[in-house]
Write a protein that holds these residues in place. Structure first.
Motif, mmCIF file in Angstrom:
data_model
loop_
_atom_site.group_PDB
_atom_site.id
_atom_site.type_symbol
_atom_site.label_atom_id
_atom_site.label_comp_id
_atom_site.label_asym_id
_atom_site.label_seq_id
_atom_site.Cartn_x
_atom_site.Cartn_y
_atom_site.Cartn_z
ATOM 1 N N PRO A 128 -37.934 23.296 32.346
ATOM 2 C CA PRO A 128 -37.895 21.830 32.333
ATOM 3 C C PRO A 128 -39.290 21.232 32.195
ATOM 4 O O PRO A 128 -40.275 21.822 32.656
ATOM 5 C CB PRO A 128 -37.280 21.477 33.698
ATOM 6 N N PRO A 129 -39.409 20.084 31.564
ATOM 7 C CA PRO A 129 -40.705 19.409 31.497
ATOM 8 C C PRO A 129 -41.286 19.205 32.897
ATOM 9 O O PRO A 129 -40.542 18.979 33.860
ATOM 10 C CB PRO A 129 -40.372 18.071 30.832
ATOM 11 N N PRO A 201 -27.939 15.662 36.462
ATOM 12 C CA PRO A 201 -29.291 15.085 36.503
ATOM 13 C C PRO A 201 -30.340 16.112 36.106
ATOM 14 O O PRO A 201 -30.119 17.328 36.188
ATOM 15 C CB PRO A 201 -29.448 14.655 37.970
ATOM 16 N N LEU A 202 -31.489 15.630 35.692
ATOM 17 C CA LEU A 202 -32.591 16.505 35.307
ATOM 18 C C LEU A 202 -33.207 17.183 36.531
ATOM 19 O O LEU A 202 -33.068 16.713 37.663
ATOM 20 C CB LEU A 202 -33.672 15.701 34.588
ATOM 21 N N SER A 203 -33.921 18.265 36.283
ATOM 22 C CA SER A 203 -34.723 18.908 37.324
ATOM 23 C C SER A 203 -36.133 18.331 37.364
ATOM 24 O O SER A 203 -36.853 18.516 38.350
ATOM 25 C CB SER A 203 -34.810 20.417 37.065
ATOM 26 N N SER A 204 -36.533 17.652 36.295
ATOM 27 C CA SER A 204 -37.901 17.127 36.180
ATOM 28 C C SER A 204 -38.069 15.829 36.954
ATOM 29 O O SER A 204 -37.173 14.977 36.958
ATOM 30 C CB SER A 204 -38.239 16.857 34.708
ATOM 31 N N ARG A 224 -33.043 2.433 38.388
ATOM 32 C CA ARG A 224 -31.855 3.282 38.257
ATOM 33 C C ARG A 224 -32.134 4.595 37.521
ATOM 34 O O ARG A 224 -31.256 5.452 37.436
ATOM 35 C CB ARG A 224 -30.726 2.499 37.578
ATOM 36 N N TRP A 225 -33.361 4.776 37.036
ATOM 37 C CA TRP A 225 -33.723 6.091 36.507
ATOM 38 C C TRP A 225 -33.596 7.160 37.591
ATOM 39 O O TRP A 225 -33.418 8.344 37.288
ATOM 40 C CB TRP A 225 -35.162 6.064 35.984
ATOM 41 N N SER A 226 -33.681 6.754 38.856
ATOM 42 C CA SER A 226 -33.580 7.727 39.952
ATOM 43 C C SER A 226 -32.237 8.444 39.968
ATOM 44 O O SER A 226 -32.108 9.525 40.546
ATOM 45 C CB SER A 226 -33.819 7.038 41.299
ATOM 46 N N GLU A 227 -31.224 7.837 39.335
ATOM 47 C CA GLU A 227 -29.892 8.446 39.279
ATOM 48 C C GLU A 227 -29.856 9.646 38.337
ATOM 49 O O GLU A 227 -28.865 10.387 38.312
ATOM 50 C CB GLU A 227 -28.862 7.409 38.815
ATOM 51 N N HIS A 228 -30.917 9.847 37.567
ATOM 52 C CA HIS A 228 -30.884 10.844 36.497
ATOM 53 C C HIS A 228 -31.809 12.027 36.729
ATOM 54 O O HIS A 228 -32.121 12.767 35.804
ATOM 55 C CB HIS A 228 -31.203 10.164 35.159
ATOM 56 N N ALA A 231 -35.165 15.423 41.194
ATOM 57 C CA ALA A 231 -36.530 15.390 41.713
ATOM 58 C C ALA A 231 -36.927 13.955 42.046
ATOM 59 O O ALA A 231 -36.102 13.041 42.033
ATOM 60 C CB ALA A 231 -37.473 16.003 40.678
ATOM 61 N N GLU A 232 -38.205 13.759 42.308
ATOM 62 C CA GLU A 232 -38.681 12.415 42.657
ATOM 63 C C GLU A 232 -38.622 11.491 41.447
ATOM 64 O O GLU A 232 -38.708 11.924 40.296
ATOM 65 C CB GLU A 232 -40.115 12.485 43.181
ATOM 66 N N CYS A 233 -38.494 10.222 41.739
ATOM 67 C CA CYS A 233 -38.548 9.197 40.699
ATOM 68 C C CYS A 233 -39.378 8.041 41.240
ATOM 69 O O CYS A 233 -39.009 7.429 42.245
ATOM 70 C CB CYS A 233 -37.154 8.720 40.302
ATOM 71 N N THR A 234 -40.495 7.762 40.587
ATOM 72 C CA THR A 234 -41.358 6.670 41.011
ATOM 73 C C THR A 234 -41.316 5.553 39.972
ATOM 74 O O THR A 234 -41.136 5.814 38.781
ATOM 75 C CB THR A 234 -42.806 7.148 41.191
#
Length: 263
Positions: A128-129, A201-204, A224-228, A231-234
């Motif tokens: 994953p990226p 959801p992604l692992s990145s 709402r990117w956190s739903e995807h 991992a962390e989403c800032t």
């Protein structure tokens, strides 16, 4: 191949093999051990939008920019009006470049494309990226009924002017703008008809960058990117509109550079 790339490769061992391809443009030399930053342009944009970023980050990354069909030196190729198809073809073109740690950066339509490419990397069993930087775009599952691509040329030009993302010199040249209309309209159609297809959801981790006055994405839609991702989403909010990153180049580059150095 970009002018001069072959000569630079012969004389400078810091340039990774391959130079540029039809899809992938490498503007600057980098260390063979550097992590790779892959940049995806916005609707109507081209690889050259990321030339300044490539120059600034070359000391710490191998910066690649994707050139979509239907523009500049690819202007005679058919446009791709489906974002999932564009993601499939872009991923296929990028597969040879996934042999080292990768960070993805996409602005606007490019943010969704970065997300879809990351999904394809994981589905294919790849690494994953290290991180996705998604800029100026609401999360994949948030839909708006936008139909800018159906407007006439004058209205489409007015849309571009309102976003302040196109060089005024180009906007002032009617011939250049008319020549660019097919690729701009096709990209808008791809972005506006995109529908998120449910999946894991992604692992990145995801870093969301957005302007506080962006008419294309609210801060709530950006969160709402956190739903995807698992991992962390800032979410980092800048002062400005859809092309806030032109006014905040230093801060944006600092965020990306920090991630590349961590990789």
């Amino acid at each position: 191949m970009a002018p001069g790339v072959a000569d630079v490769q012969r004389e400078n061992p810091r340039v990774p093999p391959g130079g540029t391809t039809l899809w992938v443009r490498r503007f600057e030399a980098s260390s063979p051990k550097a992590p790779r930053l892959i940049c995806l342009p916005h609707a109507g944009g081209s690889a050259s939008f990321y030339l300044p970023m490539a120059r600034d980050l070359a000391p710490v990354a191998d910066v690649l920019a994707v050139q979509y069909p239907g523009r500049q030196d690819r202007r005679h190729e058919p446009h791709i009006e489906d974002l999932h198809e564009l993601a499939d073809q872009t991923f296929a073109a990028l597969e040879p470049e996934l042999d080292r740690p990768v960070v993805l950066f996409g602005h606007s339509m490019g943010a969704i494309l970065a997300f879809e490419i990351a999904r394809r990397i994981e589905a294919a069993g790849g690494v994953p990226p290290s991180r996705l930087f998604v800029s100026g775009r609401r999360a994949p599952g948030t839909h708006r009924d936008e139909r800018v691509h159906q407007r006439d040329d004058d209205a489409l030009i007015a849309e571009l002017q309102s976003l302040s993302g196109t060089d005024d010199r180009a906007l002032g040249n009617e011939e250049i703008m008319r020549m660019s209309m097919p690729s701009i309209r096709s990209d808008y159609k791809a972005a506006e008809t995109y529908r998120y297809r449910p999946g894991p959801p992604l692992s990145s981790p995801i870093s969301v960058l957005i302007g506080d006055d962006d008419v294309k994405a609210t801060i709530d839609e950006a969160r709402r990117w956190s739903e995807h991702t698992h991992a962390e989403c800032t979410v980092r909010v800048f002062e400005g509109g859809h092309f806030y990153l032109l006014q905040h180049k230093t801060e944006v580059l600092a965020d990306i550079r920090a991630e590349l150095l961590a990789v």
